[in-house]
Design a protein around this motif. Structure first.
Motif, PDB file in Angstrom:
ATOM      1  N   ALA A  97       0.847  -1.194   0.000  1.00 47.83           N
ATOM      2  CA  ALA A  97       0.000   0.000   0.000  1.00 47.83           C
ATOM      3  C   ALA A  97       0.882   1.242   0.000  1.00 47.83           C
ATOM      4  CB  ALA A  97      -0.905   0.011   1.237  1.00 47.83           C
ATOM      5  N   ALA A  98       0.308   2.363  -0.443  1.00 50.34           N
ATOM      6  CA  ALA A  98       1.001   3.647  -0.304  1.00 50.34           C
ATOM      7  C   ALA A  98       1.080   3.978   1.176  1.00 50.34           C
ATOM      8  CB  ALA A  98       0.252   4.732  -1.071  1.00 50.34           C
ATOM      9  N   LEU A 126      13.906  -7.298   5.381  1.00 53.60           N
ATOM     10  CA  LEU A 126      13.310  -8.506   5.941  1.00 53.60           C
ATOM     11  C   LEU A 126      12.849  -8.187   7.358  1.00 53.60           C
ATOM     12  CD1 LEU A 126      15.986 -11.164   4.865  1.00 53.60           C
ATOM     13  CD2 LEU A 126      14.014 -10.335   3.564  1.00 53.60           C
ATOM     14  N   GLN A 127      11.716  -8.704   7.734  1.00 57.23           N
ATOM     15  CA  GLN A 127      11.169  -8.512   9.054  1.00 57.23           C
ATOM     16  C   GLN A 127      10.218  -9.663   9.351  1.00 57.23           C
ATOM     17  OE1 GLN A 127      10.781  -5.633   6.705  1.00 57.23           O
ATOM     18  NE2 GLN A 127       9.570  -7.219   5.696  1.00 57.23           N
ATOM     19  N   ARG A 128       9.946  -9.874  10.646  1.00 53.05           N
ATOM     20  CA  ARG A 128       9.050 -10.986  10.994  1.00 53.05           C
ATOM     21  C   ARG A 128       7.652 -10.743  10.430  1.00 53.05           C
ATOM     22  NH1 ARG A 128       9.673 -12.272  16.979  1.00 53.05           N
ATOM     23  NH2 ARG A 128      11.676 -13.033  16.161  1.00 53.05           N
ATOM     24  N   GLU A 129       7.183  -9.500  10.527  1.00 55.72           N
ATOM     25  CA  GLU A 129       5.843  -9.142  10.058  1.00 55.72           C
ATOM     26  C   GLU A 129       5.934  -7.882   9.209  1.00 55.72           C
ATOM     27  OE1 GLU A 129       3.690  -8.508  13.652  1.00 55.72           O
ATOM     28  OE2 GLU A 129       3.674 -10.628  14.223  1.00 55.72           O
ATOM     29  N   ILE A 130       5.122  -7.824   8.152  1.00 56.29           N
ATOM     30  CA  ILE A 130       5.113  -6.617   7.319  1.00 56.29           C
ATOM     31  C   ILE A 130       4.693  -5.404   8.143  1.00 56.29           C
ATOM     32  CG2 ILE A 130       3.959  -5.490   5.386  1.00 56.29           C
ATOM     33  CD1 ILE A 130       6.054  -7.468   4.466  1.00 56.29           C
ATOM     34  N   SER A 131       3.820  -5.596   9.138  1.00 50.35           N
ATOM     35  CA  SER A 131       3.391  -4.470   9.973  1.00 50.35           C
ATOM     36  C   SER A 131       4.578  -3.831  10.696  1.00 50.35           C
ATOM     37  CB  SER A 131       2.331  -4.926  10.979  1.00 50.35           C
ATOM     38  OG  SER A 131       2.835  -5.944  11.813  1.00 50.35           O
ATOM     39  N   GLU A 132       5.640  -4.593  10.946  1.00 50.82           N
ATOM     40  CA  GLU A 132       6.830  -4.012  11.566  1.00 50.82           C
ATOM     41  C   GLU A 132       7.539  -3.072  10.590  1.00 50.82           C
ATOM     42  OE1 GLU A 132       8.058  -7.371  14.827  1.00 50.82           O
ATOM     43  OE2 GLU A 132       8.738  -7.688  12.769  1.00 50.82           O
ATOM     44  N   PHE A 187       2.273  -1.229  -7.594  1.00 50.81           N
ATOM     45  CA  PHE A 187       2.400  -2.341  -6.662  1.00 50.81           C
ATOM     46  C   PHE A 187       2.763  -3.627  -7.400  1.00 50.81           C
ATOM     47  CE2 PHE A 187      -0.928   0.370  -4.559  1.00 50.81           C
ATOM     48  CZ  PHE A 187      -0.049   0.913  -3.625  1.00 50.81           C
ATOM     49  N   ASP A 188       3.603  -4.435  -6.772  1.00 52.71           N
ATOM     50  CA  ASP A 188       3.963  -5.731  -7.336  1.00 52.71           C
ATOM     51  C   ASP A 188       2.733  -6.639  -7.305  1.00 52.71           C
ATOM     52  OD1 ASP A 188       6.508  -4.795  -7.616  1.00 52.71           O
ATOM     53  OD2 ASP A 188       7.357  -5.945  -5.943  1.00 52.71           O
ATOM     54  N   GLU A 189       2.282  -7.067  -8.484  1.00 55.90           N
ATOM     55  CA  GLU A 189       1.098  -7.934  -8.568  1.00 55.90           C
ATOM     56  C   GLU A 189       1.423  -9.285  -9.191  1.00 55.90           C
ATOM     57  OE1 GLU A 189      -1.681  -5.496 -10.681  1.00 55.90           O
ATOM     58  OE2 GLU A 189      -2.366  -4.490  -8.847  1.00 55.90           O
ATOM     59  N   GLY A 212       6.335  -3.730  -2.946  1.00 57.99           N
ATOM     60  CA  GLY A 212       5.870  -5.106  -3.009  1.00 57.99           C
ATOM     61  C   GLY A 212       6.174  -5.839  -1.719  1.00 57.99           C
ATOM     62  N   ASN A 213       5.275  -6.733  -1.321  1.00 55.84           N
ATOM     63  CA  ASN A 213       5.465  -7.582  -0.148  1.00 55.84           C
ATOM     64  C   ASN A 213       5.523  -9.042  -0.575  1.00 55.84           C
ATOM     65  OD1 ASN A 213       5.236  -5.313   1.505  1.00 55.84           O
ATOM     66  ND2 ASN A 213       3.018  -5.595   1.775  1.00 55.84           N
TER      67      ASN A 213
END
Length: 428
Positions: free
Chosen positions: A145-146, A369-375, A155-157, A407-408
């Motif tokens: 997301a922005a 890299l992170q455990r969660e994208i929210s981080e 965005f990577d789709e 992208g995630n």
């Protein structure tokens, strides 16, 4: 892509341009350019292993295999390629076996190291949408997301992102071409199974780059790269990064629960950098203030390109807590100073594996890299500094960077790296 004119570039510049171009012609030219000098060619590339179980279960376990600098900071490989992939058909056991055999070919061919090859494959939210089951709650993998009202990225789709890295430019080219049917062997290992029947390569989304002391200063032939980029700097903006004590550990970014335990999440932002404005309108003191903190500049803690910082960015608790006061009283805050506010019990949340690019002019592929994208989102919000009372032009480096795409992805553990189902306990 047309290959660069060999006569107008140094050898290092030429082979780097070949990595960006990609393809079997670029590989042939690369091998021809470096053949026999032993500096960066395919000769004497260390071979890998016939025992896949001897490699780490974590795909992202690179640090112990990579070299380090004099301060103990991990030295990322110099050359990187991000290959975007789209699935040809729905995954089944045959295609999973095909993908696994292809990756094992690379592991037999190349040592897991700077001189050989390290790689990961990550799967995007779009990939997992084809399954009946959702990704388990133990994996935090939202759509990209922005993240500010000033950006509108693409965005990577696509389905998957294959990240290859090596100090040898010919290795990343050969590995990529080998998996897509353009080479019969890779480092003298026969390629019996490739990825072409499973994935389509998306050439328009292919990204490349480089990182290392002195490499950015060699790209002043590119529009937008000024001559003032410091000779020894590993990154375009002129400073070292990736300090050991300012990076999350591989343990910290690893998913600890659920069927994808041992994996991690990956965020990739691709951005343009206004280097000419950064170097021509700002002096060194101002650049240090905006990159690190005003105190870093005042106390001359950084040096010409970060050589005085050793294994840490020297962001103490006091400097981090002073961010609001610096904004209010000095009228300027540092990029690193702001981002450090998101640390958890003093520990960084992100393990960054960024690299410079000239794919579309000077820029950066920000790989974290992170455990969660929210981080990642928490750190990005702290980095944005929207809560700070400071002029936009003095709010870290925001004035100079422009996000083009985000992208995630989920990087599964090695045992699930080949077309994992959304819920590995119910393979569909």
């Amino acid at each position: 892509m047309t290959l660069s004119d060999r006569s107008s570039l140094s050898r290092r510049e030429y082979v780097r341009s070949l990595v960006a171009a990609g393809g079997v012609s670029a590989l042939a030219a690369c091998l021809d350019a470096v053949d026999g000098d032993g500096a960066s060619g395919a000769t004497d590339v260390p071979t890998g292993t016939d025992d896949p179980d001897s490699l780490p279960e974590r795909q992202h376990a690179w640090n112990d295999a990579l070299s380090s600098d004099d301060d103990g900071n991990v030295a990322l490989p110099e050359h990187h390629v991000l290959v975007a992939l789209s699935l040809v058909d729905h995954p089944d056991e045959t295609s999973r076996e095909t993908v696994e055999r292809a990756f094992e070919t690379l592991e037999r061919a190349y040592e897991w190291s700077n001189e050989g090859l390290v790689f990961t494959i990550g799967y995007t939210p779009s990939y997992f949408e084809r399954f009946d089951d959702p990704v388990p709650d133990s994996v935090d993998l939202p759509e990209p997301a922005a993240l500010t009202d000033r950006e509108s990225p693409t965005f990577d789709e696509f389905d998957a992102l294959f990240h290859l890295a090596s100090d040898r430019p010919s290795v990343v080219l050969e590995a990529e071409e080998g998996l897509f049917g353009e080479c019969e062997t890779v480092n003298d290992v026969s390629v019996e199974t490739g990825l072409s029947d499973v994935f389509e390569r998306l050439e328009d989304d292919r990204r490349t780059g480089f990182v290392g002391d002195g490499l950015p200063a060699e790209r002043t032939d590119v529009d937008g790269v000024p001559d003032s980029v410091p000779e020894e700097a590993p990154f375009f903006m002129g400073f070292r990064s990736g300090f050991r004590e300012s990076q999350a550990t591989e343990d910290r970014v690893t998913i600890t629960e659920g069927p994808f335990a041992g994996g991690t999440t990956q965020h990739v932002s691709s951005m343009d950098i206004q280097l000419e404005v950064w170097f021509d309108q700002e002096n060194h003191y101002q650049r240090v203030s905006k990159m690190f903190s005003p105190e870093h500049a005042e106390r001359e803690m950084v040096g010409d390109h970060g050589e005085r910082l050793g294994a840490t960015s020297e962001l103490s608790d006091e400097r981090i807590e002073a961010t609001e006061a610096d904004a209010r009283e000095r009228g300027v805050v540092g990029h690193a100073q702001k981002a450090a506010r998101a640390r958890e019990n003093g520990d960084p949340l992100l393990l960054r594996r960024d690299f410079n690019t000239v794919d579309d002019g000077p820029g950066l592929h920000f790989v974290s890299l992170q455990r969660e994208i929210s981080e990642f989102v928490r750190v990005r919000e702290a980095m944005t500094g929207a809560d700070l009372d400071v002029p936009f032009a003095n709010n870290g480096i925001r004035h100079y960077i422009f996000i083009d795409r985000r992208g995630n992805a989920l990087i599964p553990p090695r045992s699930l790296r080949s077309l994992p189902p959304a819920n590995p306990t119910r393979r569909t």
